[in-house]
Design a protein around this motif. Structure first.
Motif, PDB file in Angstrom:
ATOM      1  N   ALA A  20       0.829  -1.209   0.000  1.00  0.00           N
ATOM      2  CA  ALA A  20       0.000   0.000   0.000  1.00  0.00           C
ATOM      3  C   ALA A  20       0.861   1.256   0.000  1.00  0.00           C
ATOM      4  N   ILE A  23       2.293   1.701  -3.525  1.00  0.00           N
ATOM      5  CA  ILE A  23       1.316   2.218  -4.494  1.00  0.00           C
ATOM      6  C   ILE A  23       1.127   3.718  -4.312  1.00  0.00           C
ATOM      7  N   ARG A  24       0.915   4.122  -3.076  1.00  0.00           N
ATOM      8  CA  ARG A  24       0.665   5.535  -2.792  1.00  0.00           C
ATOM      9  C   ARG A  24       1.824   6.407  -3.242  1.00  0.00           C
ATOM     10  N   LEU A  82      -5.780   4.460  -2.711  1.00  0.00           N
ATOM     11  CA  LEU A  82      -5.058   3.563  -3.615  1.00  0.00           C
ATOM     12  C   LEU A  82      -5.683   3.480  -5.001  1.00  0.00           C
ATOM     13  N   LEU A 218      -3.484  -5.400  -5.459  1.00  0.00           N
ATOM     14  CA  LEU A 218      -2.412  -4.522  -4.996  1.00  0.00           C
ATOM     15  C   LEU A 218      -1.196  -4.590  -5.917  1.00  0.00           C
ATOM     16  N   LYS A 221      -1.900  -2.726  -9.168  1.00  0.00           N
ATOM     17  CA  LYS A 221      -1.847  -1.272  -8.964  1.00  0.00           C
ATOM     18  C   LYS A 221      -0.403  -0.795  -8.815  1.00  0.00           C
ATOM     19  N   TYR A 222       0.400  -1.561  -8.108  1.00  0.00           N
ATOM     20  CA  TYR A 222       1.797  -1.181  -7.884  1.00  0.00           C
ATOM     21  C   TYR A 222       2.586  -1.192  -9.192  1.00  0.00           C
ATOM     22  N   ILE A 469      -0.154   3.613   3.913  1.00  0.00           N
ATOM     23  CA  ILE A 469      -0.579   4.856   3.273  1.00  0.00           C
ATOM     24  C   ILE A 469      -0.283   6.055   4.163  1.00  0.00           C
TER      25      ILE A 469
END
Length: 481
Positions: A20, A23-24, A82, A218, A221-222, A469
């Protein structure tokens, strides 16, 4: 400087919080790399395969579930931060769960994702306590449990101002402790609030295919955000100069540098990476190692648990004794209390089912009494305790149609112990919930090194991701202001 080995942010650990945070940060153009010693992501919430079957580790249910349209909750904040559509997690709600106390669960409180069910159960079983319980719930609803600077306070002290029946007190503590407490006997009130909201005011859900769905989302997204990931590439040392983490020494002997480092492997474990004298860790750690570890049995069935007469219970938190004891086990396993999970009993839809039945039982266990056993003794003890755990758990379920019904329905079994936990996660003492001393602001003695994950203080799968995050936002994207 070799720019191929320098990152804006290096993240140690590819668990929920590390992914997380990555990603952020990557969304905002940071050059990020996650370093993971093992070959799978997820950390304490992952999966493994035996004979072609995939077994979830950690995930009984994703807590903090709310339905579409409910705003201002941890789940909705997570999805927004996210940039995840809620349908991507494909969450299916629990059917019902219980807290069952007594030798055979004679006192039971049912709850669902509708809090009024739990409230009515408390009123039914504890009519003299319901007004105080409602006052406690009102306090919990307004309490700022995400404040990074909140002062610690004993949860039992706070609860006793509102609830005077010791049995109800223990029945409230049992689920929140089993699903997130690193502290024996008591909890910090902010931690209690986080878990009470997550379990009772919000609720349980899971994807049909379990934790793999969440990890897949996840990772996608990453990757899409441009983050890098190095698997089977652990960090053996954090090199410091002048109060800064100047480099990471990797397991293969190479070094990488980073402007910021986020460690998600635990506070004591992070201090170990800063300490060159590993043999004297116990006397040098300022973040104490957690005392609480667990064992879990997993039984694969040729039918759904409901076909054995066990009904629609999704999760059962049980305790057979007059007093609920949440502490380091004095025996190899403490079968007096525990958690039963039947993953088939989520509402996957009328024509959708898991391919096989699953029956999972979790109990407190002693790390010290498992870790150094000779292999033949280890295997023998696993077999003995597997039977004892199953025997204990079945007291809190409807009787089987025949004594051998469970054995006849069993296709495969597995069991993890505190030794398994440390082998695959590196958690000192096999402490799944980490150190009892949480670091709410994530700061360490090293100016550019931050703690995220369990030892930062947010709990559960959603909490772990929000921890990553929040540490990314607070320390790097907002400069720690």
């Amino acid at each position: 400087m070799n720019t191929s080995t320098h990152y804006d942010v290096a993240i140690i650990g590819a668990g929920m919080s590390g992914l997380a945070a990555g990603i952020r940060l990557a969304h905002f153009g940071k050059k990020v790399c996650i370093f993971e010693r093992h070959n799978v992501t997820g950390g304490l919430n992952s999966f493994y395969s035996i004979d072609g079957r995939k077994y979830d580790v950690g995930l009984h249910a994703m807590t903090n579930f709310v339905r579409a349209g409910v705003k201002g909750t941890p789940l909705t904040k997570l999805l927004r931060q996210l940039r995840i559509e809620r349908d991507e997690f494909a969450l299916c709600e629990q059917k019902r769960s219980r807290v069952a106390f007594g030798p055979r669960g004679e006192v039971s409180l049912t709850f669902t994702n509708d809090f009024t069910v739990f409230e009515s159960e408390v009123a039914r079983q504890f009519p003299a306590q319901i007004d105080g319980f409602r006052r406690l719930v009102a306090l919990i609803r307004t309490y700022d449990d995400v404040s990074l600077g909140a002062l610690p306070e004993s949860a039992r002290t706070v609860i006793r101002r509102h609830v005077t029946d010791p049995l109800l007190e223990d029945m409230l503590f049992c689920p929140v402790m089993y699903y997130g407490s690193a502290t024996e006997h008591d909890m910090e009130f902010g931690q209690f609030v986080i878990m009470f909201k997550a379990l009772f005011l919000e609720g349980f859900a899971r994807p049909l295919d379990g934790v793999r769905v969440i990890l897949r989302v996840l990772l996608d997204k990453y990757r899409a955000a441009g983050g890098e990931r190095r698997m089977k590439c652990g960090v053996q040392k954090i090199i410091t100069r002048d109060g800064y983490a100047s480099a990471l020494l990797l397991d293969d002997g190479t070094e990488v540098t980073a402007t910021h480092v986020i460690s998600t492997v635990g506070a004591p474990e992070t201090e170990a990476l800063l300490n060159s004298q590993l043999s004297s860790l116990n006397s040098q750690l300022s973040a104490p190692t957690g005392a609480l570890s667990y064992t879990e049995t997993i039984t694969v069935l040729d039918r759904e648990p409901s076909a054995l007469g066990w009904g629609d219970d999704t999760i059962v938190f049980f305790n057979d004794s007059e007093k609920f004891t949440y502490a380091r086990s004095e025996a190899q396993v403490d079968t007096r209390s525990g958690v039963i999970c039947m993953p088939n009993n989520f509402d996957f839809g009328p024509d959708t089912h898991l391919p096989e039945g699953l029956f999972r039982c979790t109990c407190l266990a002693s790390y010290d009494q498992w870790v150094n056993l000779p292999e033949d003794q280890y295997l023998a003890d696993k077999a003995r305790w597997y039977a004892e755990i199953q025997k204990s758990a079945q007291r809190f379920l409807p009787a089987l149609p025949t004594p051998d019904a469970l054995a006849k329905a069993t296709l495969a079994t597995d069991m993890f112990t505190p030794r398994t936990i440390i082998k695959y996660t590196g958690r000192l003492g096999g402490a799944i919930y980490g150190s009892p001393q949480k670091i709410r602001d994530g700061r360490t003695a090293i100016d550019n090194l931050y703690i995220a994950g369990t030892d930062q203080g947010f709990l559960g799968i959603i909490g772990a991701m929000l921890s990553g995050i929040s540490m990314a936002n607070f320390h790097i994207l907002a400069g720690g202001k």
